[in-house]
Motif scaffolding. Structure first.
Motif, PDB file in Angstrom:
ATOM      1  N   ASP A  46       0.861  -1.183   0.000  1.00 52.35           N
ATOM      2  CA  ASP A  46       0.000   0.000   0.000  1.00 52.35           C
ATOM      3  C   ASP A  46       0.898   1.234   0.000  1.00 52.35           C
ATOM      4  O   ASP A  46       1.307   1.709   1.061  1.00 52.35           O
ATOM      5  N   VAL A  47       1.239   1.731  -1.207  1.00 53.87           N
ATOM      6  CA  VAL A  47       2.210   2.824  -1.287  1.00 53.87           C
ATOM      7  C   VAL A  47       1.786   3.985  -2.176  1.00 53.87           C
ATOM      8  O   VAL A  47       2.561   4.918  -2.381  1.00 53.87           O
ATOM      9  N   THR A  48       0.571   3.978  -2.705  1.00 54.89           N
ATOM     10  CA  THR A  48       0.214   4.964  -3.730  1.00 54.89           C
ATOM     11  C   THR A  48      -0.397   6.258  -3.198  1.00 54.89           C
ATOM     12  O   THR A  48      -0.654   7.178  -3.984  1.00 54.89           O
ATOM     13  N   GLY A  51       0.346  10.152  -4.513  1.00 49.26           N
ATOM     14  CA  GLY A  51       1.240  10.001  -5.660  1.00 49.26           C
ATOM     15  C   GLY A  51       2.467   9.148  -5.404  1.00 49.26           C
ATOM     16  O   GLY A  51       3.422   9.204  -6.182  1.00 49.26           O
ATOM     17  N   GLY A  52       2.464   8.343  -4.368  1.00 48.49           N
ATOM     18  CA  GLY A  52       3.608   7.483  -4.082  1.00 48.49           C
ATOM     19  C   GLY A  52       3.770   6.389  -5.128  1.00 48.49           C
ATOM     20  O   GLY A  52       2.855   6.088  -5.890  1.00 48.49           O
ATOM     21  N   ARG A  53       4.941   5.797  -5.135  1.00 45.75           N
ATOM     22  CA  ARG A  53       5.228   4.703  -6.059  1.00 45.75           C
ATOM     23  C   ARG A  53       6.031   3.643  -5.312  1.00 45.75           C
ATOM     24  O   ARG A  53       6.700   3.950  -4.319  1.00 45.75           O
ATOM     25  N   PRO A  54       5.966   2.396  -5.756  1.00 47.66           N
ATOM     26  CA  PRO A  54       6.723   1.355  -5.064  1.00 47.66           C
ATOM     27  C   PRO A  54       8.223   1.476  -5.328  1.00 47.66           C
ATOM     28  O   PRO A  54       8.648   1.814  -6.429  1.00 47.66           O
ATOM     29  N   LEU A  55       8.993   1.220  -4.299  1.00 46.56           N
ATOM     30  CA  LEU A  55      10.458   1.137  -4.377  1.00 46.56           C
ATOM     31  C   LEU A  55      10.874  -0.265  -3.953  1.00 46.56           C
ATOM     32  O   LEU A  55      10.280  -0.837  -3.032  1.00 46.56           O
ATOM     33  N   GLY A  79       2.586   4.836   3.593  1.00 48.79           N
ATOM     34  CA  GLY A  79       2.710   3.571   2.881  1.00 48.79           C
ATOM     35  C   GLY A  79       3.174   2.428   3.751  1.00 48.79           C
ATOM     36  O   GLY A  79       3.760   2.621   4.810  1.00 48.79           O
ATOM     37  N   ARG A 142       7.616   2.831  -0.021  1.00 47.39           N
ATOM     38  CA  ARG A 142       7.052   3.931  -0.797  1.00 47.39           C
ATOM     39  C   ARG A 142       8.112   4.954  -1.183  1.00 47.39           C
ATOM     40  O   ARG A 142       8.896   5.401  -0.350  1.00 47.39           O
ATOM     41  N   GLY A 144       8.404   8.824  -3.136  1.00 47.79           N
ATOM     42  CA  GLY A 144       7.586   9.991  -3.453  1.00 47.79           C
ATOM     43  C   GLY A 144       8.214  11.234  -2.860  1.00 47.79           C
ATOM     44  O   GLY A 144       9.201  11.167  -2.129  1.00 47.79           O
TER      45      GLY A 144
END
Length: 170
Positions: A46-48, A51-55, A79, A142, A144
């Motif tokens: 759960d990282v979005t 506007g987060g993105r997976p790392l 996240g 996460r 961002g």
């Protein structure tokens, strides 16, 4: 010094804080013409938010000596954060529910064989506590622009104690 009793890490015990990532009991099936076994959907990433993105990262944890004292906690409010060990090894997990930090609600777990954890968004946790040897973990969290790590020093340290200390001290 206050003490915190360790418990074995299980899916049921850890459910209020996130997911235990393990193969035992996981949904799995054959893929690639039967040459590979897929263990499916092991954690809820759960990282979005905002506007987060997976790392995908690699963390290398230095071993800690017993006894272990806990003097700080951290959380990631935007996240989840998953830790997947790259080899079998023992490590400790200390968590508290999301929201305002309450030290009386902290719980501590010791891992059994190969297990990973996925801390749900906002769950308070201690940084990696590897035992025995340098330990590498794949970490999914996460990325961002917004800050996503709150650190909290504890007013007094807590010592982790082990009901099954013989299993951990070996």
């Amino acid at each position: 010094m206050k003490t915190l009793q360790m418990e074995r890490l299980t899916r049921a015990a850890f459910a209020p804080f996130g997911d235990v990532i393990e193969l035992d009991g996981a949904r799995h099936f054959a893929i690639n013409g039967g040459t590979t076994e897929r263990y499916h959907d092991l954690a809820s990433i759960d990282v979005t938010e905002q506007g987060g993105r997976p790392l995908i990262n690699l963390f290398r944890a230095q071993p800690r000596a017993l006894p272990v004292d806990i003097a700080m906690m951290e959380r990631h409010p935007l996240g989840s954060q998953a830790f997947i060990p790259l080899r079998q090894g023992r490590y400790l997990v200390v968590v508290a529910p999301p929201g305002e930090f309450d030290p009386a609600r902290m719980r501590a777990f010791w891992t059994d064989a190969w297990q990973g954890v996925n801390y749900a968004k906002g769950v308070w946790h201690h940084p990696l506590l590897a035992l025995d040897h340098v330990s590498d973990f794949v970490v999914v969290d996460r990325g961002g622009e917004q800050p996503n790590c709150d650190e909290l020093p504890l007013t007094e340290p807590w010592r982790l104690v082990f009901e099954v200390s013989a299993e951990l001290v070996e």
